[in-house]
Design an enzyme around this catalytic site. Structure first.
Site, PDB file in Angstrom:
ATOM      1  N   THR A 206       0.848  -1.206   0.000  1.00 38.19           N
ATOM      2  CA  THR A 206       0.000   0.000   0.000  1.00 38.19           C
ATOM      3  C   THR A 206       0.878   1.250   0.000  1.00 38.19           C
ATOM      4  O   THR A 206       1.981   1.228   0.547  1.00 38.19           O
ATOM      5  CB  THR A 206      -0.859  -0.029   1.284  1.00 38.19           C
ATOM      6  OG1 THR A 206      -1.790  -1.084   1.150  1.00 38.19           O
ATOM      7  CG2 THR A 206      -1.575   1.274   1.556  1.00 38.19           C
ATOM      8  N   ARG A 234     -14.740  -6.339  -0.640  1.00 39.70           N
ATOM      9  CA  ARG A 234     -14.117  -6.092   0.672  1.00 39.70           C
ATOM     10  C   ARG A 234     -13.585  -4.651   0.741  1.00 39.70           C
ATOM     11  O   ARG A 234     -12.963  -4.152  -0.186  1.00 39.70           O
ATOM     12  CB  ARG A 234     -12.969  -7.082   0.869  1.00 39.70           C
ATOM     13  CG  ARG A 234     -12.186  -6.889   2.173  1.00 39.70           C
ATOM     14  CD  ARG A 234     -10.881  -6.146   1.934  1.00 39.70           C
ATOM     15  NE  ARG A 234     -10.009  -6.147   3.108  1.00 39.70           N
ATOM     16  CZ  ARG A 234      -8.901  -5.408   3.193  1.00 39.70           C
ATOM     17  NH1 ARG A 234      -8.548  -4.638   2.190  1.00 39.70           N
ATOM     18  NH2 ARG A 234      -8.161  -5.453   4.280  1.00 39.70           N
TER      19      ARG A 234
HETATM   20  N1  ASP Z   1      -4.091  -1.860   4.706  1.00 42.77           N
HETATM   21  C1  ASP Z   1      -4.322  -2.408   3.395  1.00 42.77           C
HETATM   22  C2  ASP Z   1      -5.662  -3.074   3.393  1.00 42.77           C
HETATM   23  O1  ASP Z   1      -5.948  -3.824   4.302  1.00 42.77           O
HETATM   24  C3  ASP Z   1      -3.254  -3.396   2.968  1.00 42.77           C
HETATM   25  C4  ASP Z   1      -1.832  -3.013   3.271  1.00 42.77           C
HETATM   26  O2  ASP Z   1      -1.576  -1.912   3.711  1.00 42.77           O
HETATM   27  O3  ASP Z   1      -0.930  -3.840   3.060  1.00 42.77           O
HETATM   28  O4  ASP Z   1      -6.396  -2.896   2.462  1.00 42.77           O
END
Ligand code: ASP
Length: 340
Positions: A206, A234
C-alpha cells in the site's frame, strides 16, 4: 508479540556514525515536511534482489521529489500528498494502481482516501476498477462533494464525469501479483490475515503520504489494492477516515499500511490523533501505543505520522517498510528495512 519499531524518531535513530541518537529529529523542523510509505511487511535483508531494491528506492525517491517540489515552491500539502501517491500508483512495485494485488475473483479493486487537516474535508473511494489514479478521484470527491465516500462503479462513473483518466481493469494487473494470488490459493485463504503471513511473496505495498506545507497545514493520502485474495467488495482501512488515513491540523496526519481489518477495529489513525490532541502525547508515543494495540489483536503493519512541527516519523511492528521523508531543513532519507 512483535516489537514496535519507531524509525527515524528522536530516541530510536542513531547518528550517521552509528553512535549518538539524533535527538533533534522530531520537533526540530519548522516549515514544510513530507513523509511517504510504500507498504510494510516482512521485508528481510536479502529478500529483494539488488535490482528490485534499487528500483523501489528510485521510485520512492521520485515520489518524494514530486511532493517536495510542491512544498518547496510554497504549494499546499494536499497537492504534495496527491502528487507523491500518484507516482507510486503508476509504479508496478507497489500495491496501488498499476501493480495492485488481485481479488480472489482475479480482478483488481482499488481503495484510496485523502484528507485536508485544515478544513477536515475528506474524500474516499472503494472498489474502483477503471480509474487510473484513485487518489485523484478521492481528491475530486473531497473538493466537489457533496459526499465523502463513493463505492464501485458509481465511483468510476464519477471519475469519468470529472474527466479523470480511465483504463481497462487489466491496466492494473501484473504477472507478479497474479503469481501471488495463485500462491495464496495454494496455501488457503486463511493465510491472508494470519500474523506473519506478509511474506515477501505476498507482500502488500500500500502507498501513502503525509505532508505539512509552509502555511502549517497538514494533509494525508493513502491508496491500495488491499489484500491479495480479498473477497470482491471487501473494504479495507485505507479509505476509512480514522482507520488508515487522517489529517487534522490540531493533532497530526497519518497514513497506515497493514492488516486492514485490524486497523479498522483499532481505529489506528484516529487513535493516534486522539492521543495527541486529547491525551497530550507526542506523535511518536501515540503511534507506538496504537501500533502496540494493533499487534495485540494480531495485526501487523505501520504508520507514517507528521505533526504541526518536526519531521515525519514511522512506526511499525513488521520487519520492513518502504519509506522516505524530506523537510525544509534539508534532511532527505529513503529506507526499506527496519534496521536502516
Ligand atoms: N491496509 C491495506 C488493506 O488492508 C493493505 C496493506 O496496507 O498492506 O487494504
Amino acid at each position: 508479540m512483535a516489537v514496535v519499531a519507531l524509525l527515524w524518531a528522536p530516541a530510536a535513530v542513531a547518528g550517521a556514525d552509528g553512535a549518538a541518537p539524533r535527538k533533534a529529529s522530531y520537533g526540530a523542523t519548522v516549515g514544510w515536511a513530507i513523509a511517504i510509505h510504500g507498504g510494510a511487511g516482512v521485508i528481510e535483508r536479502g529478500s529483494l534482489s539488488p535490482e528490485t531494491d534499487a528500483a523501489i528506492r528510485t521510485t520512492l525517491s521520485a515520489a518524494l521529489k514530486a511532493g517536495e517540489d510542491v512544498l518547496a515552491a510554497g504549494g499546499p500539502a494536499l497537492d504534495a500528498v496527491e502528487a507523491a501517491v500518484r507516482v507510486m500508483e503508476d509504479s508496478p512495485h507497489f500495491n496501488a494502481g498499476h501493480g495492485a494485488v488481485f481479488t480472489s475473483a482475479g480482478s483488481i479493486e482499488l481503495d484510496a482516501a485523502i484528507m485536508d487537516g485544515q478544513t477536515l474535508k475528506a474524500g474516499a473511494v472503494t472498489g474502483v476498477a477503471t480509474t487510473k489514479n484513485p487518489v485523484s478521484l478521492a481528491r475530486v470527491l473531497m473538493e466537489r462533494g457533496p459526499h465523502v465516500f463513493l463505492a464501485g462503479a458509481a465511483a468510476d462513473s464519477h471519475a469519468k464525469a470529472a474527466g479523470l483518466a480511465q483504463v481497462p481493469n487489466s491496466h492494473f494487473m501484473t504477472e507478479r501479483r497474479r503469481r501471488q494470488l495463485d500462491s495464496l490459493k495454494m496455501h488457503g485463504q486463511g493465510a491472508m490475515l494470519a500474523p506473519g503471513s506478509r511474506t515477501d511473496e505476498l507482500r502488500f505495498g500500500t502507498v501513502g503520504a503525509v505532508a505539512r506545507d509552509r502555511a502549517g497545514n497538514l494533509a494525508a493520502a493513502t491508496s491500495t489494492g488491499g489484500l491479495t485474495g480479498k473477497a470482491p467488495g471487501r473494504v479495507g482501512d485505507t479509505p476509512i477516515i480514522g482507520a488508515g488515513t487522517i489529517a487534522d491540523n490540531r493533532a497530526c496526519a497519518v497514513s497506515g499500511t497493514g492488516t486492514g481489518e485490524i486497523f479498522i477495529r483499532v481505529r489506528v489513525a484516529g487513535q493516534i490523533c486522539d492521543r495527541v490532541r486529547f491525551g497530550g502525547q507526542d506523535p511518536e508515543a501515540a503511534a507506538a501505543a496504537a501500533i502496540a494495540e494493533l499487534g495485540a489483536l494480531g495485526g501487523d503493519g505501520g504508520v507514517i505520522v507528521l505533526g504541526p512541527e518536526g519531521d515525519g516519523l514511522f512506526a511499525m511492528n513488521s520487519s520492513g517498510m518502504y519509506r522516505a521523508r524530506a523537510s525544509a531543513g534539508g534532511s532527505r532519507e529513503t529506507g526499506i528495512y527496519a534496521d536502516e
